[in-house]
Design an enzyme around this catalytic site. Structure first.
Site, PDB file in Angstrom:
ATOM      1  N   ASP A  36       0.808  -1.225   0.000  1.00  0.00           N
ATOM      2  CA  ASP A  36       0.000   0.000   0.000  1.00  0.00           C
ATOM      3  C   ASP A  36       0.837   1.269   0.000  1.00  0.00           C
ATOM      4  O   ASP A  36       0.452   2.290   0.565  1.00  0.00           O
ATOM      5  CB  ASP A  36      -0.963   0.012   1.213  1.00  0.00           C
ATOM      6  CG  ASP A  36      -1.819  -1.233   1.247  1.00  0.00           C
ATOM      7  OD1 ASP A  36      -2.244  -1.679   0.174  1.00  0.00           O
ATOM      8  OD2 ASP A  36      -2.043  -1.763   2.355  1.00  0.00           O
ATOM      9  N   GLU A  37       1.972   1.226  -0.650  1.00  0.00           N
ATOM     10  CA  GLU A  37       2.869   2.387  -0.704  1.00  0.00           C
ATOM     11  C   GLU A  37       2.392   3.416  -1.718  1.00  0.00           C
ATOM     12  O   GLU A  37       2.858   4.560  -1.709  1.00  0.00           O
ATOM     13  CB  GLU A  37       4.291   1.936  -1.085  1.00  0.00           C
ATOM     14  CG  GLU A  37       4.941   0.963  -0.113  1.00  0.00           C
ATOM     15  CD  GLU A  37       4.674  -0.492  -0.484  1.00  0.00           C
ATOM     16  OE1 GLU A  37       3.797  -0.755  -1.350  1.00  0.00           O
ATOM     17  OE2 GLU A  37       5.333  -1.374   0.097  1.00  0.00           O
ATOM     18  N   GLY A  40      -0.032   1.690  -7.293  1.00  0.00           N
ATOM     19  CA  GLY A  40      -1.031   1.926  -8.338  1.00  0.00           C
ATOM     20  C   GLY A  40      -0.872   3.311  -8.938  1.00  0.00           C
ATOM     21  O   GLY A  40      -0.916   3.491 -10.147  1.00  0.00           O
ATOM     22  N   HIS A  64      -4.943  -1.682  -5.430  1.00  0.00           N
ATOM     23  CA  HIS A  64      -4.170  -0.541  -5.941  1.00  0.00           C
ATOM     24  C   HIS A  64      -5.120   0.578  -6.335  1.00  0.00           C
ATOM     25  O   HIS A  64      -6.014   0.377  -7.151  1.00  0.00           O
ATOM     26  CB  HIS A  64      -3.324  -0.968  -7.141  1.00  0.00           C
ATOM     27  CG  HIS A  64      -2.309  -2.019  -6.804  1.00  0.00           C
ATOM     28  ND1 HIS A  64      -1.516  -2.620  -7.734  1.00  0.00           N
ATOM     29  CD2 HIS A  64      -1.959  -2.572  -5.607  1.00  0.00           C
ATOM     30  CE1 HIS A  64      -0.716  -3.494  -7.140  1.00  0.00           C
ATOM     31  NE2 HIS A  64      -0.971  -3.494  -5.849  1.00  0.00           N
ATOM     32  N   LYS A 167      -0.221 -24.981  -6.178  1.00  0.00           N
ATOM     33  CA  LYS A 167       0.775 -24.845  -7.258  1.00  0.00           C
ATOM     34  C   LYS A 167       2.065 -25.568  -6.868  1.00  0.00           C
ATOM     35  O   LYS A 167       2.601 -26.360  -7.640  1.00  0.00           O
ATOM     36  CB  LYS A 167       1.038 -23.360  -7.511  1.00  0.00           C
ATOM     37  CG  LYS A 167       2.152 -23.049  -8.489  1.00  0.00           C
ATOM     38  CD  LYS A 167       2.277 -21.536  -8.717  1.00  0.00           C
ATOM     39  CE  LYS A 167       3.455 -21.213  -9.629  1.00  0.00           C
ATOM     40  NZ  LYS A 167       3.542 -19.761  -9.955  1.00  0.00           N
ATOM     41  N   THR A 326      -9.553  -5.172   2.240  1.00  0.00           N
ATOM     42  CA  THR A 326     -10.262  -5.736   3.392  1.00  0.00           C
ATOM     43  C   THR A 326     -10.978  -4.688   4.239  1.00  0.00           C
ATOM     44  O   THR A 326     -11.757  -5.039   5.122  1.00  0.00           O
ATOM     45  CB  THR A 326      -9.265  -6.469   4.321  1.00  0.00           C
ATOM     46  OG1 THR A 326      -8.258  -5.520   4.713  1.00  0.00           O
ATOM     47  CG2 THR A 326      -8.613  -7.634   3.616  1.00  0.00           C
ATOM     48  N   GLY A 327     -10.692  -3.414   4.015  1.00  0.00           N
ATOM     49  CA  GLY A 327     -11.314  -2.364   4.834  1.00  0.00           C
ATOM     50  C   GLY A 327     -10.780  -2.296   6.256  1.00  0.00           C
ATOM     51  O   GLY A 327     -11.332  -1.596   7.102  1.00  0.00           O
ATOM     52  N   GLY A 440      -0.315  14.108  -2.780  1.00  0.00           N
ATOM     53  CA  GLY A 440      -1.773  14.021  -2.832  1.00  0.00           C
ATOM     54  C   GLY A 440      -2.180  12.805  -3.631  1.00  0.00           C
ATOM     55  O   GLY A 440      -1.346  12.139  -4.242  1.00  0.00           O
TER      56      GLY A 440
HETATM   57  P1  GDP Z   1      -0.777   0.284  -3.511  1.00  0.00           P
HETATM   58  O1  GDP Z   1      -1.371  -0.976  -3.007  1.00  0.00           O
HETATM   59  O2  GDP Z   1       0.708   0.343  -3.315  1.00  0.00           O
HETATM   60  O3  GDP Z   1      -1.149   0.606  -4.928  1.00  0.00           O
HETATM   61  O4  GDP Z   1      -1.388   1.454  -2.604  1.00  0.00           O
HETATM   62  P2  GDP Z   1      -2.920   1.588  -2.112  1.00  0.00           P
HETATM   63  O5  GDP Z   1      -3.739   2.089  -3.237  1.00  0.00           O
HETATM   64  O6  GDP Z   1      -3.358   0.377  -1.400  1.00  0.00           O
HETATM   65  O7  GDP Z   1      -2.746   2.697  -0.980  1.00  0.00           O
HETATM   66  C1  GDP Z   1      -2.195   3.941  -1.214  1.00  0.00           C
HETATM   67  C2  GDP Z   1      -3.208   5.033  -0.839  1.00  0.00           C
HETATM   68  O8  GDP Z   1      -2.560   6.275  -0.758  1.00  0.00           O
HETATM   69  C3  GDP Z   1      -4.322   5.224  -1.848  1.00  0.00           C
HETATM   70  O9  GDP Z   1      -5.493   5.587  -1.193  1.00  0.00           O
HETATM   71  C4  GDP Z   1      -3.813   6.367  -2.717  1.00  0.00           C
HETATM   72  O10 GDP Z   1      -4.853   7.112  -3.336  1.00  0.00           O
HETATM   73  C5  GDP Z   1      -3.116   7.206  -1.692  1.00  0.00           C
HETATM   74  N1  GDP Z   1      -1.952   7.975  -2.175  1.00  0.00           N
HETATM   75  C6  GDP Z   1      -0.964   7.592  -3.016  1.00  0.00           C
HETATM   76  N2  GDP Z   1      -0.017   8.535  -3.119  1.00  0.00           N
HETATM   77  C7  GDP Z   1      -0.415   9.540  -2.294  1.00  0.00           C
HETATM   78  C8  GDP Z   1       0.172  10.800  -1.909  1.00  0.00           C
HETATM   79  O11 GDP Z   1       1.255  11.179  -2.350  1.00  0.00           O
HETATM   80  N3  GDP Z   1      -0.528  11.554  -1.002  1.00  0.00           N
HETATM   81  C9  GDP Z   1      -1.723  11.149  -0.491  1.00  0.00           C
HETATM   82  N4  GDP Z   1      -2.328  11.947   0.394  1.00  0.00           N
HETATM   83  N5  GDP Z   1      -2.289   9.977  -0.813  1.00  0.00           N
HETATM   84  C10 GDP Z   1      -1.644   9.196  -1.696  1.00  0.00           C
HETATM   85  P1  IMO Z   2      -0.884  -4.241  -2.215  1.00  0.00           P
HETATM   86  O1  IMO Z   2      -0.516  -4.772  -3.571  1.00  0.00           O
HETATM   87  C1  IMO Z   2      -0.928  -4.718   2.139  1.00  0.00           C
HETATM   88  C2  IMO Z   2      -0.830  -8.828   3.676  1.00  0.00           C
HETATM   89  C3  IMO Z   2      -2.109  -9.226   4.387  1.00  0.00           C
HETATM   90  C4  IMO Z   2      -1.571 -10.231   5.371  1.00  0.00           C
HETATM   91  C5  IMO Z   2      -0.474 -10.931   4.570  1.00  0.00           C
HETATM   92  C6  IMO Z   2      -0.890 -12.229   3.923  1.00  0.00           C
HETATM   93  O2  IMO Z   2      -2.157  -3.503  -2.173  1.00  0.00           O
HETATM   94  O3  IMO Z   2       0.258  -3.478  -1.616  1.00  0.00           O
HETATM   95  P2  IMO Z   2      -2.486 -12.881   1.907  1.00  0.00           P
HETATM   96  O4  IMO Z   2      -3.946 -12.605   1.703  1.00  0.00           O
HETATM   97  O5  IMO Z   2      -1.620 -12.357   0.823  1.00  0.00           O
HETATM   98  O6  IMO Z   2      -2.216 -14.317   2.221  1.00  0.00           O
HETATM   99  O7  IMO Z   2      -2.128 -12.091   3.258  1.00  0.00           O
HETATM  100  O8  IMO Z   2      -0.094 -10.021   3.568  1.00  0.00           O
HETATM  101  N1  IMO Z   2      -1.017  -8.288   2.319  1.00  0.00           N
HETATM  102  C7  IMO Z   2      -1.020  -6.985   2.004  1.00  0.00           C
HETATM  103  N2  IMO Z   2      -0.915  -5.900   2.778  1.00  0.00           N
HETATM  104  N3  IMO Z   2      -1.022  -4.577   0.798  1.00  0.00           N
HETATM  105  C8  IMO Z   2      -1.104  -5.657  -0.001  1.00  0.00           C
HETATM  106  O9  IMO Z   2      -1.103  -5.583  -1.352  1.00  0.00           O
HETATM  107  C9  IMO Z   2      -1.133  -6.938   0.600  1.00  0.00           C
HETATM  108  N4  IMO Z   2      -1.197  -8.204   0.117  1.00  0.00           N
HETATM  109  C10 IMO Z   2      -1.129  -9.005   1.181  1.00  0.00           C
HETATM  110  O10 IMO Z   2      -2.714  -8.123   5.045  1.00  0.00           O
HETATM  111  O11 IMO Z   2      -0.954  -9.586   6.463  1.00  0.00           O
HETATM  112 MG    MG Z   3      -2.843  -1.661  -1.701  1.00  0.00          MG
END
Ligand code: GDP
Ligand code: IMO
Ligand code: MG
EC number: 6.3.4.4
Length: 450
Positions: A36-37, A40, A64, A167, A326-327, A440
């Site tokens: 979640d960095e 996307g 993403h 697998k 997952t919320g 942002g």
């Molecule tokens: P991913 O799984 O790595 O693609 O990231 P996620 O989408 O799960 O989580 C990143 C969250 O941060 C999303 O809600 C994005 O809209 C938000 N986001 C990404 N870059 C920025 C940023 O530079 N600033 C802010 N405020 N939000 C961001």
């Molecule tokens: P993105 O691509 C954050 C975490 C789960 C759990 C562990 C194992 O959005 O960055 P799994 O369902 O894969 O067997 O769960 O890994 N996890 C993530 N956490 N972002 C993700 O993907 C994740 N994919 C898996 O929360 O701790």
């Molecule tokens: Mg994510």
């Protein structure tokens, strides 16, 4: 003549690339923390110019987010590049695919206005299938862990672990099996169900109903399926193409290098790109690591810089740190440069995207974890053993906060000098240039540094 590096950076900078006897290079975007960095968003930024966007591992455990023109999209199995009507999206052999999940996601986005996604999606025939019972078993395994060890992993319950287990145990079924002789497929499906039922006697599966559904999905899927290896080979060796690979999950969730056993079941580091698409290492170009300006983690497991206090709560609320899949609330803490450097040791990042700097705007002071200590002594490596990781003491560097709204900044000079210092420190400490700084959610909120 240095063939290997002659092409690096071309995809990102948009330069014309020299034709290279080894073919086109792929540009890779990988998570450098616990997920979640903002992968996307970084992929979306690059995808506007990409011919192909590929997923190579994970499944719909990923979530993403991409925000374009005020509209928010969340992608799970579909590569985020699917937003770009001019690019082809590919799901590689290393991905595990839950078919109902895939089509639900496509239909949902179709309703949002993302038309024709199914015409731009290619699926490798070697990708493994996640069945509904894999998802049920994921839940059963979590309950079992809870009962036996008093804690679970906190998986997304998308069936990822069980599908990769099938697998690895060589009983899994692939897309090519589903599209082959359906009688054979049915027999193997029944055997697989029986195998799981012997492990989990409470598991109920309506085999006939499942097979009926799978047969329908097979026909919807068929036009998208290709031999993934040959498809990639052609993409790499035809005319110059911009090819992007979108990592899912992240380095610290990698099955080999992550905080095992609190990890996912695939290789989310750079090796997964080669094995998950069937491409040679010579064709890997830029590898971009994505890191937030702080750290978050969903689910269970060690998190040395976690802040179980007002700072953590502020990051959680200001950053809207809630899991896309997952919320669940994400756990929050200071930026941990030990883990980002560790991710860099494995991935060899050519540049970093530092996201969510804007979330730190209101803090009086900001800390960054720079080293781990055990019994008062710095350790040079990232500990493999979770008991050890739970015991490390984090050494921090403290920075004054800039207390200024950065969300409108569009170039380096728009940032307050204290924020610039923070960014430069991170860059120097990792030893990798920071190419983008996110301020942002939307597409334009990304400062490009070079
Ligand atoms: P991913 O799984 O790595 O693609 O990231 P996620 O989408 O799960 O989580 C990143 C969250 O941060 C999303 O809600 C994005 O809209 C938000 N986001 C990404 N870059 C920025 C940023 O530079 N600033 C802010 N405020 N939000 C961001
Ligand atoms: P993105 O691509 C954050 C975490 C789960 C759990 C562990 C194992 O959005 O960055 P799994 O369902 O894969 O067997 O769960 O890994 N996890 C993530 N956490 N972002 C993700 O993907 C994740 N994919 C898996 O929360 O701790
Ligand atoms: Mg994510």
């Amino acid at each position: 003549k240095n063939h290997k590096n002659s092409n690096q950076g071309a995809a990102a900078t948009g330069q014309k690339r020299p034709r290279n006897e080894f073919g086109n290079k792929v540009t890779v975007v990988l998570g450098a923390q616990w997920g979640d960095e903002g992968k996307g968003k970084v992929v979306d930024l690059l995808a506007t110019e990409a011919d192909f966007v590929c997923r190579c591992q994970g499944g719909n455990n990923a979530g993403h987010t991409v925000v374009v023109d005020g509209k928010e999209y969340d992608f799970h199995l579909l590569p985020s590049g699917i937003i770009n009507p001019k690019s082809i999206s590919l799901i590689g052999n290393g991905v595990v695919i839950h078919l109902p999940g895939l089509f639900e996601e496509g239909d949902k986005n179709d309703k949002k206005g993302l038309k024709g996604w199914d015409k731009r999606l290619i699926v490798s025939d070697r990708a493994h299938i996640v069945f509904d019972f894999h998802q049920i078993v994921d839940g059963l395994q979590e309950s079992e862990r809870q009962a036996q060890e008093g804690k679970n992993i906190g998986t997304t319950k998308k069936g990822i672990g069980p599908a990769y287990s099938s697998k690895a145990s060589r009983t899994g079924l692939r897309v090519c099996d589903l599209l082959g002789d359906f009688k054979d497929f049915s027999t193997r499906f029944k055997n697989l169900v029986r195998q799981y039922q012997s492990m989990y006697p409470s598991l109920e599966v309506d085999v006939e109903d499942q097979l009926k559904q799978l047969k329908e999905y097979a026909e919807r899927l068929r036009p998208m399926v290709r031999d993934g290896v040959y498809y990639m080979y052609e993409a790499l060796h035809g005319p110059p193409k911009k090819i992007l690979v979108e990592g899912a999950n992240a380095a610290l969730l990698d099955i080999d290098f992550g905080t095992y056993p609190f990890v996912t079941s695939s290789n989310c580091t750079v090796g997964g790109v080669c094995t998950g698409l069937g491409i040679p290492p010579l064709n890997i170009g830029d590898v971009f690591g994505v890191s937030k300006a702080y750290t978050t983690r969903v689910g269970i497991g060690a998190f040395p810089t976690e802040q179980l206090n007002a700072v953590g709560e502020l990051l959680q609320t200001r950053g809207h740190e809630v899991g896309v899949t997952t919320g669940r609330k994400r756990r929050c803490g200071w930026l941990d440069l030990v883990i980002v450097r560790y991710a860099h040791m494995i991935n060899g990042f050519t540049a970093i995207a530092l996201t969510k700097l804007d979330i730190l705007d209101v803090l009086d002071e900001i800390k960054v974890g720079i080293a781990y200590k055990l019994n008062g002594k710095r350790i040079p490596h990232f500990p493999a053993n979770m008991d050890v990781l739970h015991k490390v003491e984090v050494e921090y560097e403290t920075f004054p906060g800039w207390k200024t709204d950065t969300s409108a900044a569009r170039k380096w000079n728009d940032l307050p000098s204290k924020a610039q210092n923070y960014i430069r420190f991170i860059e120097n400490h990792i030893g990798v240039p920071i190419k983008w700084v996110g301020v942002g959610k939307s597409r334009e909120c990304m400062i490009q540094m070079f």
